[in-house]
Design a protein around this motif. Structure first.
Motif, PDB file in Angstrom:
ATOM      1  N   TYR A  55      24.932 -88.499  62.592  1.00  9.02           N
ATOM      2  CA  TYR A  55      24.550 -89.221  61.388  1.00  9.02           C
ATOM      3  C   TYR A  55      23.097 -88.988  60.989  1.00  9.02           C
ATOM      4  CZ  TYR A  55      29.001 -91.397  62.374  1.00  9.02           C
ATOM      5  OH  TYR A  55      30.342 -91.599  62.632  1.00  9.02           O
ATOM      6  N   ARG A  56      22.628 -87.778  61.155  1.00 10.21           N
ATOM      7  CA  ARG A  56      21.299 -87.451  60.636  1.00 10.21           C
ATOM      8  C   ARG A  56      21.321 -87.520  59.119  1.00 10.21           C
ATOM      9  NH1 ARG A  56      22.075 -83.666  64.712  1.00 10.21           N
ATOM     10  NH2 ARG A  56      22.781 -82.133  63.178  1.00 10.21           N
ATOM     11  N   LEU A  57      20.304 -88.132  58.547  1.00 14.95           N
ATOM     12  CA  LEU A  57      20.265 -88.312  57.103  1.00 14.95           C
ATOM     13  C   LEU A  57      20.335 -86.962  56.396  1.00 14.95           C
ATOM     14  CD1 LEU A  57      20.040 -90.693  55.132  1.00 14.95           C
ATOM     15  CD2 LEU A  57      17.585 -90.261  55.027  1.00 14.95           C
ATOM     16  N   GLY A  58      21.275 -86.817  55.455  1.00 13.61           N
ATOM     17  CA  GLY A  58      21.457 -85.569  54.737  1.00 13.61           C
ATOM     18  C   GLY A  58      22.453 -84.620  55.384  1.00 13.61           C
ATOM     19  N   GLN A  59      22.873 -84.914  56.608  1.00 12.43           N
ATOM     20  CA  GLN A  59      23.844 -84.066  57.301  1.00 12.43           C
ATOM     21  C   GLN A  59      25.151 -83.994  56.516  1.00 12.43           C
ATOM     22  OE1 GLN A  59      23.402 -82.434  60.208  1.00 12.43           O
ATOM     23  NE2 GLN A  59      25.493 -81.692  60.448  1.00 12.43           N
ATOM     24  N   GLU A  60      25.723 -82.780  56.408  1.00 14.93           N
ATOM     25  CA  GLU A  60      26.994 -82.597  55.701  1.00 14.93           C
ATOM     26  C   GLU A  60      28.131 -82.361  56.678  1.00 14.93           C
ATOM     27  OE1 GLU A  60      26.138 -81.059  51.175  1.00 14.93           O
ATOM     28  OE2 GLU A  60      27.238 -79.777  52.569  1.00 14.93           O
ATOM     29  N   TRP A  61      29.268 -82.961  56.369  1.00 15.26           N
ATOM     30  CA  TRP A  61      30.511 -82.713  57.085  1.00 15.26           C
ATOM     31  C   TRP A  61      31.454 -82.006  56.113  1.00 15.26           C
ATOM     32  CZ3 TRP A  61      31.941 -88.035  59.747  1.00 15.26           C
ATOM     33  CH2 TRP A  61      30.871 -88.444  60.551  1.00 15.26           C
ATOM     34  N   ARG A  62      31.801 -80.760  56.398  1.00 15.41           N
ATOM     35  CA  ARG A  62      32.695 -79.999  55.531  1.00 15.41           C
ATOM     36  C   ARG A  62      34.071 -79.898  56.176  1.00 15.41           C
ATOM     37  NH1 ARG A  62      30.701 -74.771  55.602  1.00 15.41           N
ATOM     38  NH2 ARG A  62      32.237 -74.197  54.007  1.00 15.41           N
TER      39      ARG A  62
END
Length: 227
Positions: A55-62
């Protein structure tokens, strides 16, 4: 004049008595909130903090399905707070507890129905244990994926204990062409009692401490794997 002087001395004497009571009461029951002693602060251990890694801020899950369509989710909010704890609603603050929370939202261009954002949003909350007697509190970890509330078995995984019913720990599994280790499989995600099962609702979900959600399956038959 003598009467006025007597009254003035009497008032000053009463003021001294009241002042003594007030000052003597600090920290001994009169004003317990002003006690100088340090209240206990319960925080997350390093092993527990590791569950915040996805849950790092800005982290993307695709994610991608078998037809090649993609969905992108992004961590849009992250908080690290200390909450006051009370043994019961009527008592004064007795301790402080750490809580880390995150918000994940769908952000791909195909997603335009913002009014229905609850379908494709997620929240994560991790709250430290509090060893306060006589009412100690266990560590809690929650993930809400869309409308599916899930308990994350942080303590059980960290201490190699059996998982609760409805979960399995997979030591190694290949999902979407990628190999993951120590994957928590939620084998069945029933709808809430007041909800009918809809095609977009998740019915099965896979989660790891390092990556977060790595696969979810929807009631409509679509399977979404992390890429």
């Amino acid at each position: 004049m003598a009467t006025l002087s007597f009254l003035l001395r009497h008032c000053l004497r009463l003021l001294g008595i009241v002042s003594g009571l007030v000052l003597g009461g600090c920290g001994n029951g009169f004003f317990p909130e002003m006690d100088n002693k340090e209240l206990p602060h319960y925080t997350l251990s390093n092993d527990e903090q590791a569950w915040v890694t996805p849950y790092r801020l800005g982290q993307e899950w695709r994610f991608r399905n078998a037809a090649g369509y993609e969905r992108r989710y992004q961590v849009r909010g992250l908080t690290d707070r200390t909450w006051p704890g009370r043994p019961n609603p009527q008592s004064v603050i007795a301790y402080y507890q750490q809580e880390v929370g995150a918000r994940v939202e769908r952000v791909d261009s195909a997603y335009y129905q913002r009014a229905e954002g609850y379908k494709y949003a997620a929240t994560f909350v991790l709250t430290s244990a509090a060893a306060y007697e006589p009412q100690p509190l266990a560590l809690t970890a929650r993930l809400e994926w869309g409308v599916s509330p899930l308990t994350l078995p942080v303590a059980a995984v960290n201490t190699s204990q059996p998982l609760p019913a409805g979960m399995r720990l997979l030591p190694e599994v290949n999902l979407g062409g990628r190999t993951y280790h120590n994957v928590i499989e939620y084998t069945s995600l029933p709808p809430q009692p007041d909800q009918d099962l809809r095609p977009w609702m998740a019915t099965r979900l896979y989660y790891t401490k390092e990556q977060g959600v790595v696969r979810f399956e929807e009631a409509g038959g679509l399977v979404w794997d992390r890429v």
